[in-house]
Design a protein around this motif. Structure first.
Motif, PDB file in Angstrom:
ATOM      1  N   SER A   1     -13.459  -8.295   4.858  1.00 31.62           N
ATOM      2  CA  SER A   1     -13.180  -7.569   4.778  1.00 31.62           C
ATOM      3  C   SER A   1     -12.045  -6.770   5.576  1.00 31.62           C
ATOM      4  N   TYR A   2     -11.966  -7.867   6.724  1.00 33.34           N
ATOM      5  CA  TYR A   2     -10.185  -6.824   7.847  1.00 33.34           C
ATOM      6  C   TYR A   2      -8.959  -6.343   6.095  1.00 33.34           C
ATOM      7  N   LEU A   3      -8.801  -7.304   5.523  1.00 31.46           N
ATOM      8  CA  LEU A   3      -7.980  -6.644   4.596  1.00 31.46           C
ATOM      9  C   LEU A   3      -8.861  -5.265   3.850  1.00 31.46           C
ATOM     10  N   GLN A   4      -9.563  -5.406   3.328  1.00 22.49           N
ATOM     11  CA  GLN A   4     -10.623  -4.749   2.785  1.00 22.49           C
ATOM     12  C   GLN A   4      -9.855  -3.121   3.642  1.00 22.49           C
ATOM     13  N   THR A   5     -10.369  -3.344   4.665  1.00 20.84           N
ATOM     14  CA  THR A   5     -10.422  -1.989   5.407  1.00 20.84           C
ATOM     15  C   THR A   5      -9.366  -1.456   5.564  1.00 20.84           C
ATOM     16  N   ILE A   6      -8.598  -2.164   5.445  1.00 17.79           N
ATOM     17  CA  ILE A   6      -6.993  -2.282   5.174  1.00 17.79           C
ATOM     18  C   ILE A   6      -6.679  -1.468   3.880  1.00 17.79           C
ATOM     19  N   ARG A   7      -6.622  -1.609   3.248  1.00 12.89           N
ATOM     20  CA  ARG A   7      -6.670  -1.573   1.752  1.00 12.89           C
ATOM     21  C   ARG A   7      -7.391   0.144   1.661  1.00 12.89           C
ATOM     22  N   GLU A   8      -8.204  -0.177   1.857  1.00 15.05           N
ATOM     23  CA  GLU A   8      -8.822   1.876   1.358  1.00 15.05           C
ATOM     24  C   GLU A   8      -8.215   2.545   2.584  1.00 15.05           C
ATOM     25  N   ALA A   9      -8.244   2.500   3.518  1.00 19.84           N
ATOM     26  CA  ALA A   9      -7.894   3.538   4.526  1.00 19.84           C
ATOM     27  C   ALA A   9      -6.625   3.449   4.060  1.00 19.84           C
ATOM     28  N   MET A  10      -5.122   2.549   3.680  1.00 21.08           N
ATOM     29  CA  MET A  10      -3.632   3.051   2.980  1.00 21.08           C
ATOM     30  C   MET A  10      -3.988   3.933   2.174  1.00 21.08           C
ATOM     31  N   ASP A  11      -4.823   3.526   1.178  1.00 23.37           N
ATOM     32  CA  ASP A  11      -5.086   3.877  -0.141  1.00 23.37           C
ATOM     33  C   ASP A  11      -5.510   5.672  -0.567  1.00 23.37           C
ATOM     34  N   ILE A  12      -5.956   6.239   0.873  1.00 26.64           N
ATOM     35  CA  ILE A  12      -6.040   7.723   1.299  1.00 26.64           C
ATOM     36  C   ILE A  12      -4.860   7.750   1.237  1.00 26.64           C
ATOM     37  N   ALA A  13      -4.739   7.262   2.946  1.00 20.51           N
ATOM     38  CA  ALA A  13      -3.401   8.293   3.325  1.00 20.51           C
ATOM     39  C   ALA A  13      -1.833   8.143   2.443  1.00 20.51           C
TER      40      ALA A  13
ATOM     41  N   GLY B   1       0.724  -0.840  -0.069  1.00 22.27           N
ATOM     42  CA  GLY B   1       0.098   0.162  -0.082  1.00 22.27           C
ATOM     43  C   GLY B   1       0.639   1.530   0.191  1.00 22.27           C
ATOM     44  N   LEU B   2       2.093   1.182   0.521  1.00 20.74           N
ATOM     45  CA  LEU B   2       2.813   2.094   0.725  1.00 20.74           C
ATOM     46  C   LEU B   2       3.603   2.527  -0.263  1.00 20.74           C
TER      47      LEU B   2
ATOM     48  N   ILE C   1      -1.674   7.803  -0.685  1.00 12.99           N
ATOM     49  CA  ILE C   1      -1.462   8.868  -1.981  1.00 12.99           C
ATOM     50  C   ILE C   1      -1.287  10.234  -0.859  1.00 12.99           C
ATOM     51  N   ALA C   2      -2.165  10.397  -0.097  1.00 13.00           N
ATOM     52  CA  ALA C   2      -1.492  11.674   0.048  1.00 13.00           C
ATOM     53  C   ALA C   2      -0.407  12.340   0.640  1.00 13.00           C
ATOM     54  N   GLY C   3      -0.662  10.876   1.352  1.00 15.24           N
ATOM     55  CA  GLY C   3       1.385  11.199   2.211  1.00 15.24           C
ATOM     56  C   GLY C   3       2.776  11.143   1.096  1.00 15.24           C
ATOM     57  N   ALA C   4       2.042  10.552  -0.431  1.00 13.06           N
ATOM     58  CA  ALA C   4       2.801  10.691  -1.792  1.00 13.06           C
ATOM     59  C   ALA C   4       3.875  11.921  -2.627  1.00 13.06           C
ATOM     60  N   GLY C   5       2.077  12.366  -2.035  1.00 10.43           N
ATOM     61  CA  GLY C   5       2.348  13.678  -3.552  1.00 10.43           C
ATOM     62  C   GLY C   5       3.310  14.983  -1.913  1.00 10.43           C
ATOM     63  N   ILE C   6       2.901  14.951  -0.813  1.00  8.51           N
ATOM     64  CA  ILE C   6       4.284  15.543   0.404  1.00  8.51           C
ATOM     65  C   ILE C   6       5.958  14.586  -0.279  1.00  8.51           C
TER      66      ILE C   6
ATOM     67  N   TYR D   1      -1.570  16.781  -6.757  1.00 11.43           N
ATOM     68  CA  TYR D   1      -2.024  15.647  -7.627  1.00 11.43           C
ATOM     69  C   TYR D   1      -2.448  14.484  -6.620  1.00 11.43           C
ATOM     70  N   GLY D   2      -1.725  13.963  -5.135  1.00  8.29           N
ATOM     71  CA  GLY D   2      -1.763  13.005  -4.232  1.00  8.29           C
ATOM     72  C   GLY D   2      -2.995  13.275  -3.819  1.00  8.29           C
ATOM     73  N   PHE D   3      -3.397  14.963  -3.423  1.00 10.07           N
ATOM     74  CA  PHE D   3      -4.430  15.047  -2.842  1.00 10.07           C
ATOM     75  C   PHE D   3      -5.775  14.700  -3.653  1.00 10.07           C
ATOM     76  N   TYR D   4      -5.451  14.958  -4.954  1.00  9.83           N
ATOM     77  CA  TYR D   4      -7.359  14.811  -4.949  1.00  9.83           C
ATOM     78  C   TYR D   4      -7.299  13.656  -5.456  1.00  9.83           C
ATOM     79  N   LEU D   5      -6.009  12.684  -5.628  1.00  9.95           N
ATOM     80  CA  LEU D   5      -6.144  10.759  -5.727  1.00  9.95           C
ATOM     81  C   LEU D   5      -6.855  10.503  -4.417  1.00  9.95           C
ATOM     82  N   ALA D   6      -6.787  11.209  -3.769  1.00 11.28           N
ATOM     83  CA  ALA D   6      -6.771  10.110  -2.198  1.00 11.28           C
ATOM     84  C   ALA D   6      -8.338  11.170  -1.533  1.00 11.28           C
ATOM     85  N   SER D   7      -8.373  12.281  -2.943  1.00  7.53           N
ATOM     86  CA  SER D   7     -10.138  12.890  -1.752  1.00  7.53           C
ATOM     87  C   SER D   7     -11.023  12.307  -2.918  1.00  7.53           C
ATOM     88  N   MET D   8     -10.589  11.457  -4.185  1.00  4.21           N
ATOM     89  CA  MET D   8     -11.545  10.664  -5.083  1.00  4.21           C
ATOM     90  C   MET D   8     -11.460   9.223  -4.201  1.00  4.21           C
TER      91      MET D   8
END
Length: 420
Positions: free
Chosen positions: A142-154, A24-25, A156-161, A263-270
């Protein structure tokens, strides 16, 4: 206090979670850095279209690639595939700091990496029942999917920085390092390996033949139902969205005055919007399906028109809000199919939908690249917003779709329809 499920502490499941987390990272950084690198090397949105075309083409080929996983040990496939991806990505900084990078080389690597992802991703789903047992599959998923979705947001946003601070090429080196760690982690798997088919000569030809037989049977099964209209809806929405996302790197740089983190913030927003849509769907499923889709996608169209026109902060908020309807549509459509399609046909029907949707995306990427090169990047975003409104009008003008009741009461098939 709720008792922890025993499978969560199982050695192989912990290894899988570690791999998903590290992936995910790495993927968060890669998804932002790869597209920004193409834009930086070419200076042209058209090449962003070529890059998205390469990535989505790999997705369209997944039906040919995924079956090959059945002809090698799953552990070996995961270890060596991630290792190969890491080595491939390391050639980017190697060439950048020596003889220089060419944009077509990077686009080719994006395609190859995407092919490997199509190969390995189904394996992680396949080994889950082996690791946790069939009784725990739903909870584990369910456990893995929750982790994936939460990490995608965090991530991708962190990647831009991260990319803003260290640059695109060093960021891709981090992704390569993450893949090496994933490969090392998966080397410690000790679950029972499945038997390998001895008929290797039939692997590709047999898989393709079976795929087309299943696809034809699935098409025959749904041809007199509402499913084709839903497939058209998903294809239309996907093409419109890929036209927009092809231009998102350039659009983000304009909105953020050249700041790559945007760009990362926009992807995280989506991602946040889509996840919100999936979470609220159970709360709104009692509304008439037809009216819900019509009003929500008119709203999405208006919100994304605002995304194109308004300043950065408002634009980003509206962008995420507009994506909520995407999550709602996905959940409602697939839930209705899972409930009403016969068990033996669920896989075929879902394959038909996902394959049709994937085949439209490469064309959307090329259209988006041409539009972005011809006009300002804001224009394709506005076109996507207008397309969502047109999509709503299509549903409004169709009496069948407009009058659809709540999703639990929607009848996809006529009672007299034959099934074969």
């Amino acid at each position: 206090m709720k008792k922890i499920n025993p499978f969560i502490l199982e050695r192989n499941f912990l290894i899988l979670i570690a791999g998903v987390f590290i992936n995910g990272l790495g993927n968060g950084i890669y998804s932002v850095a790869g597209m920004l690198l193409v834009l930086k090397l070419s200076g042209s949105v058209l090449y962003s279209g070529f890059a998205f075309f390469a990535i989505t083409s790999a997705g369209a080929l997944s039906f040919l690639i995924a079956p090959l996983a059945n002809y090698a040990k799953y552990k070996n496939s995961l270890v060596y595939s991630n290792l190969i991806k890491a080595v491939i990505l390391l050639t980017i900084p190697l060439l950048h700091y020596t003889i220089g990078l060419h944009v077509w080389y990077v686009i080719s690597l994006l395609f190859i990496i995407a092919l490997f992802t199509q190969y390995t991703y189904p394996i992680e789903s396949t080994i889950l029942p082996v690791i946790v047992g069939k009784d725990n599959v739903i909870d584990a998923n369910s456990y893995l999917q929750t982790i994936r979705e939460a990490m995608d947001i965090a991530f991708i946003a962190g990647a831009g920085i991260i990319i803003t601070i260290i640059g695109t090429v060093p960021a891709i080196s981090i992704t390569a390092g993450c893949l090496l760690l994933v490969s090392l982690s998966y080397a410690f798997f000790n679950f029972k390996q499945p038997a390998i088919s001895g008929e290797k000569s039939q692997s590709v030809r047999s898989a393709v033949h079976i795929y087309y037989i299943d696809l034809r049977a699935g098409f025959h099964y749904i041809r007199n139902s509402l499913v084709p209209k839903m497939i058209f809806s998903i294809i239309f929405v996907n093409i419109a969205m890929i036209i927009m996302t092809t231009n998102l790197p350039a659009f983000s740089l304009i909105k953020g005055n050249g700041t790559e983190a945007i760009y990362g913030f926009y992807l995280a927003s989506m991602s946040l919007g889509i996840m919100t849509g999936t979470m609220i769907t159970p709360k709104i499923k009692h509304f008439d399906f037809g009216k819900l889709i019509i009003f929500s996608y008119v709203g999405t169209g208006i919100l994304w028109l605002g995304t194109a026109i308004l300043p950065l902060a408002a634009s980003m908020v509206l962008f995420g809000m507009g994506a909520i309807s995407i999550g709602v549509l996905n959940i409602l459509v697939f839930s209705s199919i899972q409930k009403q399609v016969e068990t033996t046909f669920i896989g075929r029907v879902i394959t038909l939908i996902t394959s049709a949707a994937s085949l439209g995306m490469p064309a959307g990427a090329l259209i988006g690249g041409v539009l972005g090169e011809t006009f300002a990047p804001e224009i394709p975003v506005m076109i996507c917003g207008v397309s969502m409104i047109i999509f709503s009008i299509f549903w409004l003008c169709s009496s069948v779709l407009r009058q659809l009741p709540a999703i639990d009461n929607v009848k996809l098939f006529n009672r007299t329809q034959e099934t074969h």
